[in-house]
Scaffold this motif. Structure first.
Motif, PDB file in Angstrom:
ATOM      1  N   LEU A   1     -45.379 172.118  95.775  1.00  0.00           N
ATOM      2  CA  LEU A   1     -46.495 172.394  94.871  1.00  0.00           C
ATOM      3  C   LEU A   1     -47.700 171.536  95.232  1.00  0.00           C
ATOM      4  CD1 LEU A   1     -47.696 173.671  92.286  1.00  0.00           C
ATOM      5  CD2 LEU A   1     -46.606 171.827  90.985  1.00  0.00           C
ATOM      6  N   PHE A   2     -47.475 170.238  95.431  1.00  0.00           N
ATOM      7  CA  PHE A   2     -48.587 169.356  95.767  1.00  0.00           C
ATOM      8  C   PHE A   2     -49.123 169.641  97.171  1.00  0.00           C
ATOM      9  CE2 PHE A   2     -46.525 166.240  92.637  1.00  0.00           C
ATOM     10  CZ  PHE A   2     -47.278 166.744  91.586  1.00  0.00           C
ATOM     11  N   TYR A   3     -48.256 170.092  98.060  1.00  0.00           N
ATOM     12  CA  TYR A   3     -48.718 170.509  99.384  1.00  0.00           C
ATOM     13  C   TYR A   3     -49.678 171.691  99.247  1.00  0.00           C
ATOM     14  CZ  TYR A   3     -48.482 172.307 104.205  1.00  0.00           C
ATOM     15  OH  TYR A   3     -48.784 172.760 105.473  1.00  0.00           O
ATOM     16  N   ALA A   4     -49.340 172.628  98.360  1.00  0.00           N
ATOM     17  CA  ALA A   4     -50.236 173.768  98.119  1.00  0.00           C
ATOM     18  C   ALA A   4     -51.582 173.300  97.574  1.00  0.00           C
ATOM     19  CB  ALA A   4     -49.578 174.749  97.146  1.00  0.00           C
ATOM     20  N   PHE A   5     -51.551 172.313  96.666  1.00  0.00           N
ATOM     21  CA  PHE A   5     -52.807 171.781  96.139  1.00  0.00           C
ATOM     22  C   PHE A   5     -53.656 171.164  97.248  1.00  0.00           C
ATOM     23  CE2 PHE A   5     -50.743 170.963  91.755  1.00  0.00           C
ATOM     24  CZ  PHE A   5     -50.976 172.279  91.404  1.00  0.00           C
ATOM     25  N   SER A   6     -53.013 170.441  98.152  1.00  0.00           N
ATOM     26  CA  SER A   6     -53.764 169.798  99.226  1.00  0.00           C
ATOM     27  C   SER A   6     -54.345 170.834 100.183  1.00  0.00           C
ATOM     28  CB  SER A   6     -52.878 168.797  99.972  1.00  0.00           C
ATOM     29  OG  SER A   6     -51.804 169.442 100.616  1.00  0.00           O
ATOM     30  N   LEU A   7     -53.601 171.907 100.449  1.00  0.00           N
ATOM     31  CA  LEU A   7     -54.131 172.995 101.264  1.00  0.00           C
ATOM     32  C   LEU A   7     -55.349 173.631 100.596  1.00  0.00           C
ATOM     33  CD1 LEU A   7     -50.755 174.663 102.316  1.00  0.00           C
ATOM     34  CD2 LEU A   7     -52.441 173.678 103.898  1.00  0.00           C
ATOM     35  N   LYS A   8     -55.237 173.850  99.299  1.00  0.00           N
ATOM     36  CA  LYS A   8     -56.353 174.436  98.560  1.00  0.00           C
ATOM     37  C   LYS A   8     -57.573 173.533  98.600  1.00  0.00           C
ATOM     38  CE  LYS A   8     -57.632 176.067  93.928  1.00  0.00           C
ATOM     39  NZ  LYS A   8     -57.224 176.145  92.510  1.00  0.00           N
ATOM     40  N   SER A   9     -57.352 172.224  98.478  1.00  0.00           N
ATOM     41  CA  SER A   9     -58.484 171.289  98.493  1.00  0.00           C
ATOM     42  C   SER A   9     -59.178 171.259  99.849  1.00  0.00           C
ATOM     43  CB  SER A   9     -58.012 169.883  98.115  1.00  0.00           C
ATOM     44  OG  SER A   9     -57.226 169.313  99.146  1.00  0.00           O
ATOM     45  N   ASN A  10     -58.496 171.733 100.892  1.00  0.00           N
ATOM     46  CA  ASN A  10     -59.095 171.838 102.221  1.00  0.00           C
ATOM     47  C   ASN A  10     -59.565 173.254 102.535  1.00  0.00           C
ATOM     48  OD1 ASN A  10     -59.005 169.157 103.385  1.00  0.00           O
ATOM     49  ND2 ASN A  10     -56.774 169.321 103.284  1.00  0.00           N
ATOM     50  N   GLY A  11     -59.612 174.093 101.498  1.00  0.00           N
ATOM     51  CA  GLY A  11     -60.130 175.446 101.662  1.00  0.00           C
ATOM     52  C   GLY A  11     -59.168 176.409 102.317  1.00  0.00           C
ATOM     53  N   LYS A  12     -57.894 176.057 102.440  1.00  0.00           N
ATOM     54  CA  LYS A  12     -56.900 176.915 103.087  1.00  0.00           C
ATOM     55  C   LYS A  12     -56.160 177.714 102.013  1.00  0.00           C
ATOM     56  CE  LYS A  12     -56.369 173.533 106.821  1.00  0.00           C
ATOM     57  NZ  LYS A  12     -55.428 172.636 107.553  1.00  0.00           N
ATOM     58  N   TYR A  13     -56.871 178.686 101.451  1.00  0.00           N
ATOM     59  CA  TYR A  13     -56.379 179.374 100.259  1.00  0.00           C
ATOM     60  C   TYR A  13     -55.176 180.272 100.557  1.00  0.00           C
ATOM     61  CZ  TYR A  13     -60.855 177.721  98.492  1.00  0.00           C
ATOM     62  OH  TYR A  13     -61.909 176.926  98.131  1.00  0.00           O
ATOM     63  N   ALA A  14     -55.202 180.986 101.680  1.00  0.00           N
ATOM     64  CA  ALA A  14     -54.088 181.878 102.009  1.00  0.00           C
ATOM     65  C   ALA A  14     -52.807 181.077 102.234  1.00  0.00           C
ATOM     66  CB  ALA A  14     -54.425 182.702 103.249  1.00  0.00           C
ATOM     67  N   GLU A  15     -52.916 179.957 102.941  1.00  0.00           N
ATOM     68  CA  GLU A  15     -51.745 179.117 103.176  1.00  0.00           C
ATOM     69  C   GLU A  15     -51.232 178.509 101.869  1.00  0.00           C
ATOM     70  OE1 GLU A  15     -52.106 176.379 106.557  1.00  0.00           O
ATOM     71  OE2 GLU A  15     -53.904 177.501 107.116  1.00  0.00           O
ATOM     72  N   ALA A  16     -52.152 178.131 100.984  1.00  0.00           N
ATOM     73  CA  ALA A  16     -51.755 177.577  99.684  1.00  0.00           C
ATOM     74  C   ALA A  16     -50.991 178.617  98.881  1.00  0.00           C
ATOM     75  CB  ALA A  16     -52.987 177.112  98.916  1.00  0.00           C
ATOM     76  N   ARG A  17     -51.445 179.873  98.938  1.00  0.00           N
ATOM     77  CA  ARG A  17     -50.772 180.940  98.202  1.00  0.00           C
ATOM     78  C   ARG A  17     -49.347 181.149  98.739  1.00  0.00           C
ATOM     79  NH1 ARG A  17     -54.279 184.393  99.033  1.00  0.00           N
ATOM     80  NH2 ARG A  17     -55.540 184.217  97.138  1.00  0.00           N
ATOM     81  N   GLN A  18     -49.188 181.076 100.049  1.00  0.00           N
ATOM     82  CA  GLN A  18     -47.863 181.231 100.644  1.00  0.00           C
ATOM     83  C   GLN A  18     -46.911 180.124 100.183  1.00  0.00           C
ATOM     84  OE1 GLN A  18     -48.583 181.264 104.852  1.00  0.00           O
ATOM     85  NE2 GLN A  18     -49.405 183.354 104.882  1.00  0.00           N
ATOM     86  N   GLN A  19     -47.405 178.897 100.132  1.00  0.00           N
ATOM     87  CA  GLN A  19     -46.567 177.782  99.690  1.00  0.00           C
ATOM     88  C   GLN A  19     -46.172 177.937  98.218  1.00  0.00           C
ATOM     89  OE1 GLN A  19     -45.185 175.439 101.570  1.00  0.00           O
ATOM     90  NE2 GLN A  19     -46.174 176.344 103.374  1.00  0.00           N
TER      91      GLN A  19
END
Length: 669
Positions: free
Chosen positions: A90-108
């Motif tokens: 979950l926190f990995y997804a948040f960190s991806l989102k904070s770096n603008g990597k929205y598609a990868e965050a959604r996958q996580q």
């Protein structure tokens, strides 16, 4: 053999050193010294780059010290190396989102939802997954904000939480401090001020608030001022001492002739928890703040506390699930038009903290993301309007001078029109001559259609009160006079703005104020005092309660509910157009029927007495016209007994309770 022995001994020594480092790092993490934790675990990674535990604790240290973007590669390595717990993905997804990597965050998040067991984390994950699906809709929204970095004031250090007050801009910064805060590896923060005209600052006037406010080796955080500028509330980090506080707390100081007084801890703090980012309402009667105290909806929630006429804070209230989420809500700000601006990572946003506005429309709270360019995939927070269409906020987005920076913005919407609605009232009573006179010291509450208290005020010698109201809403006003030698009926009156909104298309000014006037009359409680009920009508020769009579009797039910210390006689009177015996029996049946109706609405029977007087107490003897007969045909209630009214004491706090402040090493925005 000797070479093998030397290699074996060296390897054993490395293991001992590594274990020692990890043990020390674990202790610094538990103490919240996150930068020290990062430095220690980096030593482990230099020997073993794929160490799952070291990567995880570095990621967590970055996350918990407001550096989520830097946590991303460490979370990834920890996951790749097989580390498992319910929060890491979950926190990995948040960190991806904070770096603008929205598609990868959604996958996580999709993967997390398949494996998570913890219900709270599952709910947070589902909300964040839904938020990402709403991102395109937020992006499509048109807005007219123009944003600019306030270069003159920003430095390579942190500058955040700008507040404009009487020609000066107050802000928090880590500039100029040589002592390092172990949680972030950056200097401690102090509160500063600079003279400014709007967004034009005079950098030669930047100065700290002095040793009384800014303690050495303690973080001072965001600040707010009462509307008159005489009261300052600000956040201060913990002391780290035995007699100190466990986390960030709110402090209050008063502005006297010789400057600010020694700050005292506010009574509304919850010891051991984080209480910060304070903001006064525009009338100074309410203080909003963020806290992670128990009983909230997620990480940090936004709360309110009322301030009474003596300056004491009480009635701490969570603002509820419309504002608060399973994530973090903080940095509230109330604008002149009554909207609440705040920051959140729980509502649909671009990453990190985003700026939102909560608006009241038709009796409901609606949350709106302020969109780009105010928001970014970084942390955007701490908004303050110094005019209706322009203000300041904070961001650690790319392109700044370093760490948190203060930005200015202008809303260039050509159709921007702000209308403020106010309900202005007077509290009065009847004197011995039956004249209406001012009644001071009345507690007046504004309730919405659900009966929830929206605001309250206590009238002073002028009997005046003022509430902000909104378009297309129904309200109740409740007045109560506490204390003193005389008692007064708790009184309600209805008010509505439905159908009374102004046409914005006809307005020429940016800001328009609309005022509605009202009167709230509280009657003195006296034994044997008689009150006439208006418009209680019965069909000819009948005692049945008609629909229109029920509506009027409901008002008496409300009076009895609000004033449970009263016992009353309900009496019915007739005119003199039938014989005495008939009228007496008819009036008794009508009085009994009215009392039975009141009992059916939940009022205890022992508080009521039915009495028919027939034509024995005519107001107009020898009445001739129908209007005169109608005056005689009336329903009244008389106060028979007055019990003791229990004073409302719940929620009162002692503002004088506070703790000493000493050196420490925990704090935050």
């Amino acid at each position: 053999m000797n070479a093998i022995f030397r290699i074996s001994m060296a390897f054993t020594l490395l293991l001992v050193i590594s274990c020692s480092v990890e043990k020390k790092a674990s202790k610094t993490f538990d103490r919240g010294q996150f930068q020290s934790t990062i430095d220690l675990y980096e030593q482990v990674l230099r020997k073993d780059p794929n160490n799952a535990e070291a990567n995880f604790y570095i990621a967590e240290s970055y996350r918990q010290s407001n550096r989520l973007q830097e946590a991303e590669p460490y979370y990834k390595t920890a996951l790749d190396r097989g580390l498992k717990n319910d929060s890491i993905r979950l926190f990995y997804a948040f960190s991806l989102k904070s770096n603008g990597k929205y598609a990868e965050a959604r996958q996580q998040l999709e993967q997390h939802l398949k494996t998570v067991d913890d219900k709270g984390l599952a709910k947070r994950s589902q909300e964040e997954f839904d938020n990402l699906n709403n991102l395109d809709e937020i992006r499509a929204k048109k807005n007219y904000f123009r944003v600019k970095n306030l270069d003159e004031i920003n430095s390579p250090y942190a500058e955040y939480a700008p507040v404009y007050q009487d020609g000066e801009l107050y802000f928090t910064s880590s500039r100029g401090i040589d002592k390092i805060y172990k949680a972030t590896g950056t200097p401690f923060t102090d509160i500063y001020k600079v003279k400014t005209q709007g967004a034009r600052v005079d950098t030669t006037t930047i100065v700290g608030l002095g040793d009384l406010i800014n303690y050495y080796n303690i973080n001072e955080g965001s600040v707010t001022f009462s509307p008159d500028g005489k009261t300052m509330v600000f956040a201060r980090g913990n002391s780290g001492k035995k007699k100190g506080t466990a986390d960030v707390n709110l402090y209050i100081s008063s502005n006297r002739r010789d400057g600010w007084t020694e700050p005292r801890m506010l009574n509304i703090n919850n010891p051991g928890y984080w209480d910060s980012s304070p903001a006064f309402s525009r009338d100074g009667r309410t203080l909003y703040f963020a806290s992670n105290r128990p009983g909230g909806y997620g990480g940090t929630d936004i709360y309110s506390a009322k301030r009474d006429s003596r300056g004491r804070f009480h009635k701490v209230t969570n603002l509820g699930p419309e504002i608060n989420t399973t994530g973090n809500e903080m940095f509230p700000y109330i604008s002149d038009d009554g909207h609440m601006y705040f920051s959140s990572d729980g509502h649909p946003g671009f990453g990190g903290l985003d700026l939102f506005v909560a608006k009241r429309r038709n009796g409901r709270i609606e949350i709106e993301n302020l969109g780009e360019p105010l928001n970014s995939n970084a942390d955007d927070f701490g908004l303050f309007l110094f005019k209706a269409d322009r203000g300041f906020f904070t961001s650690n987005r790319e392109g700044g001078k370093g760490d948190d920076d203060i930005y200015t913005f202008v809303n260039e919407d050509p159709d921007l029109k702000i209308v403020n609605y106010y309900l202005a009232g007077l509290t009065k009573t009847h004197n011995d001559k039956n004249e209406l006179v001012i009644l001071p010291g009345v507690n007046v509450r504004l309730l919405d259609y659900k009966g929830e208290v929206l605001d309250e005020s206590t009238t002073t010698d002028d009997g005046k009160f003022l509430f902000r109201v909104y378009e297309h809403e129904h309200y109740n006003l409740v007045g109560e006079k506490r204390g003193g030698k005389d008692q007064y009926l708790i009184t309600r009156t209805q008010f509505t703005t439905v159908g009374r909104a102004v046409d914005r298309d006809t307005l020429k000014d940016l800001v328009t104020d609309v005022r509605f006037d009202t009167l709230l009359v509280l009657e003195k409680i006296e034994k044997n005092k008689i009150f006439v009920l208006e418009n209680i009508y019965y069909d000819l020769d009948k005692a049945d309660i008609r629909e229109d009579a029920a509506r009027e009797l409901d008002k008496l039910v409300t009076i009895l509910e609000d004033n449970p210390e009263l016992k009353i006689e309900l009496s019915s009177h007739t005119d003199d157009r039938a014989d005495d015996d008939y009228n007496m029996k008819l009036s008794q049946r009508r009085a009994r029927s009215a009392v039975d109706y009141i009992i059916s609405q939940g009022i205890t029977a022992s508080r009521l007495m039915a009495k028919g007087y027939g034509e024995s107490k005519l107001i107009i003897p020898n009445a001739k016209t129908e209007e005169e007969h109608q005056v005689n045909r009336r329903t009244e209630f008389k106060i028979l007994e007055v019990g003791e009214r229990k004073p409302e004491t719940a929620g009162e706090f002692d503002e004088d309770r506070f703790f000493d402040d000493e050196e420490g090493d925990s704090g935050g925005r």
